[in-house]
Scaffold this motif. Structure first.
Motif, PDB file in Angstrom:
ATOM      1  N   VAL A 138       0.849  -1.199   0.000  1.00  0.00           N
ATOM      2  CA  VAL A 138       0.000   0.000   0.000  1.00  0.00           C
ATOM      3  C   VAL A 138       0.877   1.239   0.000  1.00  0.00           C
ATOM      4  O   VAL A 138       2.045   1.203   0.422  1.00  0.00           O
ATOM      5  CB  VAL A 138      -0.944   0.041   1.232  1.00  0.00           C
ATOM      6  CG1 VAL A 138      -1.899  -1.130   1.228  1.00  0.00           C
ATOM      7  CG2 VAL A 138      -0.135   0.094   2.529  1.00  0.00           C
ATOM      8  N   LEU A 150       0.729   5.371   1.354  1.00  0.00           N
ATOM      9  CA  LEU A 150       0.044   6.245   2.297  1.00  0.00           C
ATOM     10  C   LEU A 150      -0.083   7.627   1.671  1.00  0.00           C
ATOM     11  O   LEU A 150       0.922   8.231   1.284  1.00  0.00           O
ATOM     12  CB  LEU A 150       0.803   6.327   3.626  1.00  0.00           C
ATOM     13  CG  LEU A 150       0.897   5.032   4.440  1.00  0.00           C
ATOM     14  CD1 LEU A 150       1.679   5.264   5.726  1.00  0.00           C
ATOM     15  CD2 LEU A 150      -0.497   4.502   4.753  1.00  0.00           C
ATOM     16  N   THR A 167     -10.083   8.913  -3.110  1.00  0.00           N
ATOM     17  CA  THR A 167      -8.943   9.060  -2.212  1.00  0.00           C
ATOM     18  C   THR A 167      -8.964  10.394  -1.480  1.00  0.00           C
ATOM     19  O   THR A 167      -8.580  10.466  -0.308  1.00  0.00           O
ATOM     20  CB  THR A 167      -7.614   8.922  -2.986  1.00  0.00           C
ATOM     21  OG1 THR A 167      -7.613   9.848  -4.086  1.00  0.00           O
ATOM     22  CG2 THR A 167      -7.450   7.520  -3.523  1.00  0.00           C
ATOM     23  N   THR A 220      -9.093  10.575   2.517  1.00  0.00           N
ATOM     24  CA  THR A 220      -7.978  11.220   3.207  1.00  0.00           C
ATOM     25  C   THR A 220      -8.452  12.342   4.122  1.00  0.00           C
ATOM     26  O   THR A 220      -8.046  12.426   5.289  1.00  0.00           O
ATOM     27  CB  THR A 220      -6.962  11.774   2.187  1.00  0.00           C
ATOM     28  OG1 THR A 220      -6.483  10.711   1.369  1.00  0.00           O
ATOM     29  CG2 THR A 220      -5.787  12.439   2.905  1.00  0.00           C
ATOM     30  N   ARG A 240      -5.735   6.878   4.952  1.00  0.00           N
ATOM     31  CA  ARG A 240      -4.707   7.316   4.012  1.00  0.00           C
ATOM     32  C   ARG A 240      -4.174   6.209   3.111  1.00  0.00           C
ATOM     33  O   ARG A 240      -3.456   6.499   2.158  1.00  0.00           O
ATOM     34  CB  ARG A 240      -3.533   7.924   4.785  1.00  0.00           C
ATOM     35  CG  ARG A 240      -3.885   9.152   5.622  1.00  0.00           C
ATOM     36  CD  ARG A 240      -2.718   9.562   6.492  1.00  0.00           C
ATOM     37  NE  ARG A 240      -1.505   9.728   5.725  1.00  0.00           N
ATOM     38  CZ  ARG A 240      -0.276   9.664   6.243  1.00  0.00           C
ATOM     39  NH1 ARG A 240      -0.116   9.392   7.531  1.00  0.00           N
ATOM     40  NH2 ARG A 240       0.787   9.846   5.478  1.00  0.00           N
ATOM     41  N   ASP A 241      -4.500   4.966   3.384  1.00  0.00           N
ATOM     42  CA  ASP A 241      -3.889   3.868   2.645  1.00  0.00           C
ATOM     43  C   ASP A 241      -4.582   3.636   1.305  1.00  0.00           C
ATOM     44  O   ASP A 241      -5.788   3.817   1.172  1.00  0.00           O
ATOM     45  CB  ASP A 241      -3.931   2.581   3.475  1.00  0.00           C
ATOM     46  CG  ASP A 241      -5.346   2.198   3.848  1.00  0.00           C
ATOM     47  OD1 ASP A 241      -6.001   3.005   4.537  1.00  0.00           O
ATOM     48  OD2 ASP A 241      -5.820   1.119   3.420  1.00  0.00           O
ATOM     49  N   ASN A 297       6.852   4.670   1.435  1.00  0.00           N
ATOM     50  CA  ASN A 297       5.565   4.424   0.777  1.00  0.00           C
ATOM     51  C   ASN A 297       4.594   5.578   1.013  1.00  0.00           C
ATOM     52  O   ASN A 297       3.393   5.431   0.862  1.00  0.00           O
ATOM     53  CB  ASN A 297       4.949   3.111   1.268  1.00  0.00           C
ATOM     54  CG  ASN A 297       4.500   3.198   2.720  1.00  0.00           C
ATOM     55  OD1 ASN A 297       5.046   3.979   3.507  1.00  0.00           O
ATOM     56  ND2 ASN A 297       3.525   2.385   3.091  1.00  0.00           N
TER      57      ASN A 297
END
Length: 312
Positions: free
Chosen positions: A11, A13, A80, A84, A90-91, A172
């Motif tokens: 994933v 973030l 997203t 978020t 957030r993932d 990430n």
């Protein structure tokens, strides 16, 4: 087979506003309002053009293409951004991020191509009005729309493989609440020269060329308009271009700002990069339906009639 045998995080973030992650919930309201205007306004234009036979003309067909690309762009970023800022989730899975990256860049390039097609429409309408209907036939308009769509998807399809081949092991954590190619490739712990060169090639061969041809079309339009003897006729001709000029400005000025900050503003605060990217992605879909509804009386009247029919 070994081309994609590299390490990728399961994933990524996402990041809202760097440094304000704990207090960014207050942005949920304005963002919801922006998405409502973008999705609602552009959908109304699509329904107005589709439902009114008087709007079945080249100018409005191109406008409906612009509205479609704005709706598609909003839908590509909505999941997203909503998660978020509103849910603090957030993932995002690697493959989902890759898909969103492809869609965002594709619909952005599609909008650039549509703005170029609209400038051709204005050029033919003003510089060669007697041949307007014979030049911009339904077949030609359909071909232009398909060409813009095909260019977007085929040009950006290699980005999927260029990202897949990179081992991502530095981090990430992405810099935005959505996935972009420059953001993802910076996390790679390998040489990203090929990605950078191809990204620059795409930028110059599409967005830059589109803008240059749009500028050229308006130079030719201005030369033709200045040859008109009547001042009122000159103003009338130029007035038909105002909405399109505004759409071009609100699309390309933020894009130039994003490119400038990305290339030369490496020492600028992170929130400047995020702010410029958000303006580039969020502002055009919000302002385009407002501009065209305010400046185009035919669209405005059609929307009013549509609401009257719904209320009856």
């Amino acid at each position: 087979m070994g081309l994609f045998n590299v390490s990728h995080p399961t994933v990524f973030l996402l990041t809202g506003i760097p440094g304000l992650e704990s207090t960014q919930e207050w942005l949920a309201g304005p963002l919801c309002m922006m998405y409502t205007v973008a999705l609602g306004g552009n959908t109304m234009i699509l329904l107005a053009v589709w439902g009114e036979s008087s709007l079945h003309a080249p100018m409005y067909y191109f406008l409906s293409m612009l509205s479609f690309s704005d709706v598609a762009m909003s839908l590509a970023t909505l999941p997203t951004v909503f998660r978020t800022f509103c849910l603090n989730a957030r993932d995002i899975l690697f493959d989902a991020c890759l898909t969103q990256m492809f869609l965002i860049h594709s619909f952005s390039m599609m909008e650039s191509g549509i703005l170029l097609a609209m400038s051709v429409d204005r050029y033919v309408a003003i510089c060669n009005p007697l041949r307007y209907a014979s030049v911009l036939t339904n077949q030609v308009i359909t071909g232009m729309g398909l060409a813009v769509t095909a260019r977007s998807f085929t040009t950006l399809f290699p980005l999927l493989f260029l990202i897949k081949r990179l081992p991502i092991c530095r981090s990430n954590v992405l810099s935005h609440s959505y996935c972009l190619h420059p953001d993802m490739m910076k996390l790679a712990c390998a040489d990203i020269t090929v990605n950078s060169i191809y990204g620059m090639f795409v930028l110059i061969s599409t967005f830059v060329l589109d803008l240059l041809f749009i500028i050229l079309s308006y130079i030719l339009i201005l030369r033709s308009v200045l040859a008109i003897a009547s001042r009122e006729e000159r103003l009338k001709a130029l007035n038909t271009c105002v909405s399109h000029i505004c759409a071009v400005l609100i699309f390309y000025i933020p894009m130039i700002g994003v490119s400038t900050v990305h290339r030369f503003g490496k020492h600028a605060p992170r929130y400047v990069h995020v702010l410029m990217s958000n303006i580039y992605l969020f502002v055009p879909p919000v302002l385009n339906p407002i501009i065209y509804s305010a400046k185009t009386k035919e669209i405005r009247r059609s929307i009013v009639r549509m609401f009257r029919r719904l209320c009856m």
